[in-house]
Design a protein around this motif. Structure first.
Motif, mmCIF file in Angstrom:
data_model
loop_
_atom_site.group_PDB
_atom_site.id
_atom_site.type_symbol
_atom_site.label_atom_id
_atom_site.label_comp_id
_atom_site.label_asym_id
_atom_site.label_seq_id
_atom_site.Cartn_x
_atom_site.Cartn_y
_atom_site.Cartn_z
ATOM 1 N N GLY A 164 0.719 -1.265 0.007
ATOM 2 C CA GLY A 164 0.094 -0.017 -0.024
ATOM 3 C C GLY A 164 0.824 1.425 0.080
ATOM 4 O O GLY A 164 0.594 2.265 -0.688
ATOM 5 N N ALA A 165 1.861 1.222 0.856
ATOM 6 C CA ALA A 165 2.916 2.225 0.847
ATOM 7 C C ALA A 165 4.422 1.610 1.218
ATOM 8 O O ALA A 165 4.220 0.731 1.836
ATOM 9 C CB ALA A 165 2.463 3.411 1.600
ATOM 10 N N PRO A 367 4.991 7.603 -6.889
ATOM 11 C CA PRO A 367 3.911 7.662 -5.821
ATOM 12 C C PRO A 367 3.736 6.714 -4.986
ATOM 13 O O PRO A 367 3.761 5.410 -5.523
ATOM 14 C CB PRO A 367 2.835 7.966 -6.604
ATOM 15 C CG PRO A 367 3.148 8.680 -7.905
ATOM 16 C CD PRO A 367 4.499 7.922 -8.148
ATOM 17 N N SER A 368 3.753 6.469 -3.626
ATOM 18 C CA SER A 368 3.487 5.710 -2.824
ATOM 19 C C SER A 368 4.742 5.333 -2.256
ATOM 20 O O SER A 368 4.911 4.297 -1.201
ATOM 21 C CB SER A 368 2.718 4.261 -3.091
ATOM 22 O OG SER A 368 3.404 3.451 -3.872
ATOM 23 N N GLY A 394 12.881 9.153 9.122
ATOM 24 C CA GLY A 394 12.230 7.748 9.174
ATOM 25 C C GLY A 394 10.898 7.925 9.836
ATOM 26 O O GLY A 394 10.033 7.492 9.214
ATOM 27 N N ALA A 395 10.770 9.092 10.951
ATOM 28 C CA ALA A 395 9.523 9.173 11.353
ATOM 29 C C ALA A 395 8.629 10.137 10.248
ATOM 30 O O ALA A 395 7.390 9.730 10.293
ATOM 31 C CB ALA A 395 9.763 9.848 12.535
ATOM 32 N N ALA A 396 9.140 10.888 9.670
ATOM 33 C CA ALA A 396 8.394 11.858 8.673
ATOM 34 C C ALA A 396 7.919 11.190 7.576
ATOM 35 O O ALA A 396 6.857 11.207 7.248
ATOM 36 C CB ALA A 396 9.219 12.783 8.329
ATOM 37 N N ALA A 397 8.891 10.103 7.154
ATOM 38 C CA ALA A 397 8.205 9.187 5.830
ATOM 39 C C ALA A 397 7.276 8.222 6.177
ATOM 40 O O ALA A 397 6.311 7.761 5.784
ATOM 41 C CB ALA A 397 9.535 8.658 5.377
ATOM 42 N N GLY A 398 7.428 7.590 7.629
ATOM 43 C CA GLY A 398 6.571 6.871 8.098
ATOM 44 C C GLY A 398 5.079 7.405 8.427
ATOM 45 O O GLY A 398 4.213 6.969 8.110
ATOM 46 N N SER A 403 -0.467 7.662 6.107
ATOM 47 C CA SER A 403 -1.536 8.367 5.690
ATOM 48 C C SER A 403 -1.651 8.100 4.149
ATOM 49 O O SER A 403 -2.931 8.228 3.700
ATOM 50 C CB SER A 403 -0.786 10.248 5.878
ATOM 51 O OG SER A 403 -2.025 10.947 4.999
ATOM 52 N N TRP A 404 -0.738 8.014 3.313
ATOM 53 C CA TRP A 404 -1.060 7.572 2.001
ATOM 54 C C TRP A 404 -1.593 6.242 1.798
ATOM 55 O O TRP A 404 -2.842 6.048 1.118
ATOM 56 C CB TRP A 404 0.396 7.459 1.198
ATOM 57 C CG TRP A 404 0.283 7.230 -0.394
ATOM 58 C CD1 TRP A 404 0.293 5.859 -0.630
ATOM 59 C CD2 TRP A 404 0.059 7.985 -1.216
ATOM 60 N NE1 TRP A 404 0.082 5.886 -2.102
ATOM 61 C CE2 TRP A 404 0.029 7.136 -2.556
ATOM 62 C CE3 TRP A 404 0.223 9.296 -1.343
ATOM 63 C CZ2 TRP A 404 0.085 7.818 -3.770
ATOM 64 C CZ3 TRP A 404 0.176 9.766 -2.353
ATOM 65 C CH2 TRP A 404 -0.064 9.165 -3.797
ATOM 66 N N ALA A 405 -1.430 5.260 2.778
ATOM 67 C CA ALA A 405 -1.946 3.899 2.478
ATOM 68 C C ALA A 405 -3.358 3.879 3.006
ATOM 69 O O ALA A 405 -4.055 3.173 2.686
ATOM 70 C CB ALA A 405 -0.983 3.042 3.654
#
Length: 405
Positions: A164-165, A367-368, A394-398, A403-405
């Motif tokens: 999903g992401a 994207p994703s 890592g926290a920001a990308a997570g 949110s994307w997923a």
């Protein structure tokens, strides 16, 4: 850790790379309610993180955030939102929640009270297991399939999946035996993603020493010195090696030294052996008694160690004039002609170009797919800045991937 059961469930979120950035991305997504599978090519997670803890795990640095951000140079403003969302204070709270209280050293560096990485990592892995994160080791990222799926090589052969992401946190290319070997660079370039060449950062440098230096002073420490290059001056320590010079004070200047060598073929590193004395005050101390050897004179009058005296001679015959000799002691130039191999560098410069990422660390062309940690084109000196940015990105990308997923 948790079972990777897929039946009847939405595609999981995936993290590739079980270093600090990847583990933090996995924790962040799991806390947001996502099912997370974390892949890594090694047989055990966070091997470089454990190596960093051998000399005392320097998690972050205690200084005002504006000063803190200057340590990231040209990448500071792109990193700022992530670090302000996960600043040193949050890093320390996170460590304490895992049972590892921290303290601030005299230099402002922040360490766990145990000084070790192992207890912190064990507690972290337990937490990830409780959050349901699945860890799949010995699974190497190969790149992207034609349809955009992630491709892996594992013990049971190759597999592809479309999560999903995904957060990719594959590291740079320093200490490749610990897992970060830069093998992701070519698959990224093959996918049309710009990657700045990976270069050694926080590294040692090559000096064409005389046989005397190589034979007698390899491994000799240079204590309480100041180093200067490119308008910057750093106090600290260094070590003379048989191949050149390394150590904390050198690492702090490594970016400018590396770029000077790339542009000019060499870099002139100035060493001040007596940073607490002015030239005039030092010259006043240089009183040589009759019959005294030069080495004894410099050792007794200027308080110089044998390795410092030898380096003064590397720069040419010692001046007879006390004022000129004082200038040499205050500014002894070493000619650096190369960087130590990237495999022995503490960290890596270069990586995924910022133009390829949006504000949430997502690849514009994929994207994703999000990127975190040392894969991105930034560098920082030692002192806690490397780990802080790895955790924060890592926290920001997570967060963004969840949110994307």
């Amino acid at each position: 850790m948790g079972n990777d059961s897929r039946s009847g469930e939405a595609a999981p979120c995936v993290v590739v790379g079980a270093g600090p950035a990847g583990l933090m991305a996995g924790e962040t997504m799991a806390r947001a309610g996502r099912r997370v599978v974390l892949y890594d090519a090694s047989a055990s997670p966070a091997r470089k993180f454990l190596l960093a803890g051998r000399g005392g795990l320097n998690l972050t640095h205690d200084e005002p955030i504006e000063t803190f951000m200057t340590r990231y140079g040209a990448a500071a403003e792109r990193l700022r939102p992530a670090i302000e969302a996960f600043p040193p204070r949050v890093m320390r709270d996170w460590s304490a929640e895992l049972g590892e209280e921290t303290f601030v050293g005299t230099s402002g560096r922040v360490f766990p009270k145990s000084f070790k990485a192992t207890p912190l990592l064990r507690a972290w892995l337990r937490r990830l297991g409780e959050l349901g994160v699945t860890l799949r080791l010995r699974s190497r990222f190969l790149g992207f399939d034609e349809d955009g799926a992630l491709s892996f090589a594992g013990s049971s052969g190759e597999e592809s999946l479309k999560p999903g992401a995904v957060v990719l946190a594959l590291g740079g290319a320093s200490w490749p035996r610990l897992g970060a070997d830069g093998g992701w660079v070519e698959p990224f370039r093959a996918a049309g993603i710009e990657v700045a060449p990976l270069k050694p950062a926080n590294c040692g440098f090559v000096v064409d020493w005389s046989p005397r230096i190589r034979g007698a002073f390899g491994g000799a420490p240079l204590k309480s010195i100041a180093l200067s290059h490119g308008g910057a001056r750093v106090r600290g320590e260094a070590v003379v090696t048989t191949a050149g010079i390394e150590g904390g004070a050198v690492y702090a200047l490594s970016a400018s030294l590396r770029e000077a060598i790339a542009a000019e073929g060499f870099a002139a590193l100035a060493v001040d052996f007596k940073p607490d004395l002015s030239e005039a005050a030092l010259a006043a101390r240089l009183i040589r008694k009759a019959g005294q050897s030069v080495s004894t004179f410099l050792r007794k009058s200027a308080g110089l160690a044998p390795v410092a005296i030898a380096l003064l001679r590397e720069a040419g015959p010692l001046p007879d004039d006390f004022e000129a000799l004082s200038r040499r002691i205050k500014r002894c130039e070493l000619r650096l002609v190369g960087t130590a191999p990237i495999a022995r560098a503490i960290s890596t410069a270069g990586g995924v170009a910022w133009s390829e990422l949006d504000a949430d660390f997502m690849l514009v062309k994929r994207p994703s797919v999000f990127v975190a940690g040392e894969m991105i084109d930034w560098e920082a000196p030692t002192g806690g800045y490397l780990l802080q940015a790895a955790f924060a990105t890592g926290a920001a990308a997570g967060r963004a991937a969840a949110s994307w997923a």
